[in-house]
Design an enzyme around this catalytic site. Structure first.
Site, PDB file in Angstrom:
ATOM      1  CG  HIS A   1    -100.219 -26.748 -36.400  1.00 39.64           C
ATOM      2  ND1 HIS A   1    -100.905 -26.884 -34.821  1.00 39.64           N
ATOM      3  CD2 HIS A   1     -99.565 -25.332 -36.954  1.00 39.64           C
ATOM      4  CE1 HIS A   1    -100.409 -25.542 -34.812  1.00 39.64           C
ATOM      5  NE2 HIS A   1     -99.836 -24.717 -35.717  1.00 39.64           N
TER       6      HIS A   1
ATOM      7  CE  LYS B   1     -93.517 -28.061 -23.338  1.00 45.33           C
ATOM      8  NZ  LYS B   1     -92.127 -29.176 -23.541  1.00 45.33           N
TER       9      LYS B   1
END
Lengths: 192, 327
Positions: free
Chosen positions: A36, A103
């Site tokens: 990322h 999550k």
């Protein structure tokens, strides 16, 4: 239960609402912390055809290299998504990503990104590494394995009926925000 | 989806049949300095990465059975049980984050800690090679992965705690501490004005509630908390983590702390965070708290958060060298 297959259209994504249960099929692309940062800072062109209308999965798998050189996923549950909060909205917009699996949920900035581009956050059960690895049909490819190491590489995998729940939709809805608010209120009462 | 999955694990015989230890293997306790723990510790890691302790499984099942059948909380706990069965049957990691590896070794006089470090490191490298552990050791700044689970700079991973004791047997305990749960651990300094928490048990309680609310589902709830009250910044954390090794459901030897833990566990489960933060009544599986000394000027509350996949286990080498495992 809604069955979806990647690549996804914006139209299909816009129909999803918080609480919808999804079984995902097709290719997904694994990426976490190093990926990322790399995508936001360097915006590599070569990832565009890989990510457009696809789904990113926040996961650092346990892998096994087979004798024939192919790979097997041994355990592959989600990692905590909030660490990608500074990057996610940009990544979604730059690469026209339609979904993010992880999550723990994500924050406001990501929610705005989901709304703007037309994407959803899909929650998988954390810690269910063996269960989710069973839904990985095959490893299609891997990028940046040398540079990032196996937990951080861009693994491209094909999944079959990968069980997910929409917890952030493209209309600003977030189950995480609701649970956080309710638990904060309850905590105040417990601390009084 | 809403049928209750029964957590049937492989039998002790099947587990033993998959052991990396040759049948009849025994340690030579007459030569403590020459012991080799590599193989029996590799077997310990094979078990901890793929099998959860029974008390943790029981607590998850109890939590599930208290949730509304068919609810997200119920289904999530059911999936956790399914995962436990699969990992055990396949001897594959319960979770892809096989954690940081922490050892506690208790041994008699004459045992070589230096040799044990070397052997336990070799066991970790072997378990990594066999894909029982993910290579989880990276250079901090570059992020470069050593690939072996060994600390690329010093010898700080795996982590070791040694204790010499006056008993004849050896115990090696290990914890696989995941990064997501480690990230939501917290250390407070009392008094804490923002929380309105003073230097008393009520203040401690506020810190714990605050930490669990901040964690939400991100540490993979339902969590297991180790809480040390006091100590310094290091001893407090160290003890808090060690407290996670305590079996769920066993009483705290301090009756006041025991009552505190039980009440707190009940209260935390009214927060509504639930498994993975989806909402529900199972937010924590248990709390293990202990009071320590402190410097008069300092009052720390250290809260170690362990995920539901609380991978811990102990290898015992009896006085006659016979190995046994608690899972």
């Amino acid at each position: 239960m809604i069955r979806l297959t990647t690549p996804l259209t914006e139209e299909a994504i816009r129909q999803l609402k918080v609480g919808d249960e999804v079984l995902l099929n097709g290719n997904v692309v694994l990426s976490r912390d190093m990926g990322h940062k790399f995508m936001k800072e360097q915006k590599p062109e070569w990832l565009k055809p890989i990510l457009e209308n696809m789904v990113i999965y926040h996961c650092g798998p346990v892998v096994r290299k087979n004798a024939d050189g192919s790979w097997t996923f041994v355990a592959a549950g989600p990692t905590t998504s909030i660490r990608e909060e500074p990057y996610q909205a940009d990544v979604i917009e730059t690469y026209k990503v339609r979904g993010v699996i992880g999550k723990g949920g994500m924050g406001k900035k990501t929610s705005e990104g989901l709304q703007k581009t037309g994407a959803v956050y899909l929650h998988a059960t954390g810690g269910a590494g063996s269960l989710l690895a069973e839904r990985v049909k095959r490893v299609v490819d891997v990028k940046m394995l040398e540079e990032f190491g196996s937990p951080e590489a861009f693994w491209i995998i094909e999944v079959e009926d990968f069980p997910l729940v929409v917890t952030m939709d493209s209309h600003g809805g977030s189950l995480h925000e609701i649970v956080a608010q309710q638990s904060q209120d309850r905590a105040k009462a417990l601390m009084a | 989806m809403s049928e209750c999955v029964v957590p049937t694990l492989t039998s002790a015989e099947v587990v033993a049949s998959k052991s990396v230890l040759p049948e009849g293997w025994k340690a030579d306790m007459s030569n403590l300095a020459g012991l080799d723990l590599t193989l029996c510790a590799t077997e310990l890691l094979r078990r901890t990465t793929s099998r959860l302790p029974q008390d943790v499984i029981d607590a998850l099942v109890k939590g599930r059975d208290a949730e509304e059948p068919g609810s997200r909380a119920f289904n999530t706990l059911n999936d956790m049980v399914r995962n436990i069965i699969l990992a055990d049957g396949n001897v594959s990691p319960l979770c892809q984050d096989t954690g940081s590896i922490i050892f506690w070794v208790r041994h008699p006089f004459g045992f070589s800690q230096r040799a044990a470090r070397k052997q336990l490191r070799a066991a970790v490298m072997e378990a990594t090679k066999r894909s029982w552990l993910r290579p989880n050791c990276v250079e901090s700044l570059s992020g470069k992965n050593s690939g072996t689970n060994m600390d690329p700079f010093h010898d700080h991973h795996p982590a070791f705690h040694f204790e010499e004791w006056d008993q004849a047997h050896i115990e090696v305990s290990v914890m696989q501490k995941g990064g997501g749960s480690e990230n939501v651990g917290a250390q407070y300094r009392l008094p804490d004005a923002a929380l309105g928490a003073g230097r008393d048990i009520k203040g401690v309680r506020k810190c714990i509630i605050d930490a669990v609310v901040k964690a939400q589902g991100q540490g993979c709830s339902p969590g297991i908390l180790g809480v040390s009250i006091g100590g310094d910044r290091v001893t407090g954390w160290e003890r808090a983590k060690e407290l996670v090794l305590r079996k769920l459901g066993t009483a705290n030897p301090d009756p006041k702390m025991d009552a505190f833990e039980k009440e707190l566990t009940r209260d935390l489960n009214t927060l509504g965070i639930g498994p993975m933060g989806y909402g529900g009544a199972t937010t924590v599986l248990g709390v293990s708290a202990e009071e320590m000394y402190r410097h008069p000027a300092s009052f720390y509350v250290s809260i170690a958060y362990m995920c539901w996949s609380s991978r811990r286990g102990t290898l015992t080498l009896a006085a006659d060298g016979q190995p046994s495992y608690d899972l």
